[in-house]
Design an enzyme around this catalytic site. Structure first.
Site, PDB file in Angstrom:
ATOM      1  N   ASP A 124      11.546  -2.446  -8.107  1.00  0.00           N
ATOM      2  CA  ASP A 124      12.203  -3.254  -7.090  1.00  0.00           C
ATOM      3  C   ASP A 124      13.144  -2.307  -6.367  1.00  0.00           C
ATOM      4  O   ASP A 124      13.855  -1.510  -6.998  1.00  0.00           O
ATOM      5  CB  ASP A 124      12.953  -4.448  -7.686  1.00  0.00           C
ATOM      6  CG  ASP A 124      13.157  -5.539  -6.635  1.00  0.00           C
ATOM      7  OD1 ASP A 124      12.202  -5.825  -5.876  1.00  0.00           O
ATOM      8  OD2 ASP A 124      14.254  -6.103  -6.561  1.00  0.00           O
ATOM      9  N   LYS A 138       8.630  13.486   0.818  1.00  0.00           N
ATOM     10  CA  LYS A 138       9.312  12.231   0.513  1.00  0.00           C
ATOM     11  C   LYS A 138       9.314  11.960  -0.986  1.00  0.00           C
ATOM     12  O   LYS A 138      10.321  11.517  -1.546  1.00  0.00           O
ATOM     13  CB  LYS A 138       8.660  11.072   1.272  1.00  0.00           C
ATOM     14  CG  LYS A 138       9.403   9.748   1.086  1.00  0.00           C
ATOM     15  CD  LYS A 138       8.696   8.598   1.774  1.00  0.00           C
ATOM     16  CE  LYS A 138       9.426   7.290   1.456  1.00  0.00           C
ATOM     17  NZ  LYS A 138       8.674   6.102   1.920  1.00  0.00           N
ATOM     18  N   ARG A 166      12.434   6.276  -4.815  1.00  0.00           N
ATOM     19  CA  ARG A 166      11.305   5.955  -5.691  1.00  0.00           C
ATOM     20  C   ARG A 166      10.748   7.208  -6.343  1.00  0.00           C
ATOM     21  O   ARG A 166      10.396   7.203  -7.524  1.00  0.00           O
ATOM     22  CB  ARG A 166      10.213   5.234  -4.895  1.00  0.00           C
ATOM     23  CG  ARG A 166       9.066   4.720  -5.776  1.00  0.00           C
ATOM     24  CD  ARG A 166       8.097   3.843  -4.986  1.00  0.00           C
ATOM     25  NE  ARG A 166       8.782   2.653  -4.499  1.00  0.00           N
ATOM     26  CZ  ARG A 166       9.146   2.465  -3.231  1.00  0.00           C
ATOM     27  NH1 ARG A 166       8.890   3.379  -2.320  1.00  0.00           N
ATOM     28  NH2 ARG A 166       9.775   1.364  -2.880  1.00  0.00           N
ATOM     29  N   PRO A 196       0.806  -1.226   0.000  1.00  0.00           N
ATOM     30  CA  PRO A 196       0.000   0.000   0.000  1.00  0.00           C
ATOM     31  C   PRO A 196       0.840   1.278   0.000  1.00  0.00           C
ATOM     32  O   PRO A 196       0.449   2.282  -0.596  1.00  0.00           O
ATOM     33  CB  PRO A 196      -0.840  -0.117   1.276  1.00  0.00           C
ATOM     34  CG  PRO A 196      -0.152  -1.132   2.115  1.00  0.00           C
ATOM     35  CD  PRO A 196       0.539  -2.069   1.174  1.00  0.00           C
ATOM     36  N   GLY A 197       1.998   1.259   0.647  1.00  0.00           N
ATOM     37  CA  GLY A 197       2.869   2.434   0.646  1.00  0.00           C
ATOM     38  C   GLY A 197       3.391   2.739  -0.742  1.00  0.00           C
ATOM     39  O   GLY A 197       3.372   3.900  -1.196  1.00  0.00           O
ATOM     40  N   LYS A 198       3.845   1.725  -1.440  1.00  0.00           N
ATOM     41  CA  LYS A 198       4.322   1.910  -2.813  1.00  0.00           C
ATOM     42  C   LYS A 198       3.193   2.395  -3.717  1.00  0.00           C
ATOM     43  O   LYS A 198       3.377   3.275  -4.562  1.00  0.00           O
ATOM     44  CB  LYS A 198       4.889   0.598  -3.372  1.00  0.00           C
ATOM     45  CG  LYS A 198       6.249   0.205  -2.838  1.00  0.00           C
ATOM     46  CD  LYS A 198       6.755  -1.013  -3.592  1.00  0.00           C
ATOM     47  CE  LYS A 198       8.107  -1.467  -3.061  1.00  0.00           C
ATOM     48  NZ  LYS A 198       8.644  -2.610  -3.851  1.00  0.00           N
TER      49      LYS A 198
END
Length: 204
Positions: free
Chosen positions: A69, A181, A187, A11-13
């Site tokens: 990844d 962030k 990311r 869920p964070g990604k």
């Protein structure tokens, strides 16, 4: 390309990827919503695992697929946990994401007991396939440098963010607002590179 399946159930990604791709008006669908199982990640490199996840999701859905990844690489541990970051403490547990993150963080702190060099970096590679057999995937990568604290700080983020101090900011990844962030993380930077490449693509 107006719809992309995201080869992740984290869920964070999913939140981070969705927020950064939003300006492109591309519909992003998590693979779990389409009944796609998680792919095996048998390789020792981030890029091979990302390609494997993207191919799996694209082949199962017939849609373009995006996979990342990523992991934290600690200098004193010769780059570990690296590609094993998400399952570093693979063992008994509740199976819930928060519990998994907690156990991973505890194992990392134990591995670094007595270490004076606590430098580390997050690494992320993003792979976008237009179809499962795409011979020319779009690939973007980025790093985020910091150090591992001896105790967690902050309530946000996920993974190793509570331990990951960004020296120039004086805060951990878990102490940053989501939009902060996304601007500075591994990311966020890799996705920003991918977005710029997508903007320049000619119509298929």
């Amino acid at each position: 390309m107006n719809k992309i399946v995201i080869a992740s159930n984290n869920p964070g990604k999913l939140r981070e990827i969705g927020a950064i791709l939003a300006p492109l008006a591309i519909e992003v669908v998590p693979q779990g919503a389409l009944g796609v199982s998680e792919a095996d990640e048998p390789y020792g490199t981030f890029v091979e695992n990302a390609l494997t996840k993207a191919r799996h999701a694209s082949r199962a859905t017939g849609l373009p697929a995006l996979a990342d990844d990523s992991g934290v690489c600690v200098h004193a541990l010769s780059g570990e946990p690296g590609v094993h970051s998400a399952r570093y403490a693979e063992a008994a547990g509740s199976g819930q994401r928060d519990d998994q993150d907690r156990r991973n963080n505890e194992k990392l702190l134990h591995a670094l007991e007595g270490a004076t060099d606590r430098r580390a970096h997050y690494y992320c590679v993003i792979v976008l396939l237009r179809h499962a057999d795409d011979p020319q995937p779009l690939i973007a990568e980025a790093e985020w440098h910091g150090e591992i604290l001896p105790a967690p700080r902050g309530e946000g983020g996920f993974g190793y963010d509570p331990l990951f101090l960004i020296p120039e900011l004086g805060r951990t990844g878990a102490e940053l607002l989501p939009e902060e962030k996304n601007r500075v993380s591994h990311r966020g930077k890799a996705l920003a590179i991918l977005v710029e490449r997508l903007r320049t693509l000619s119509p298929a």
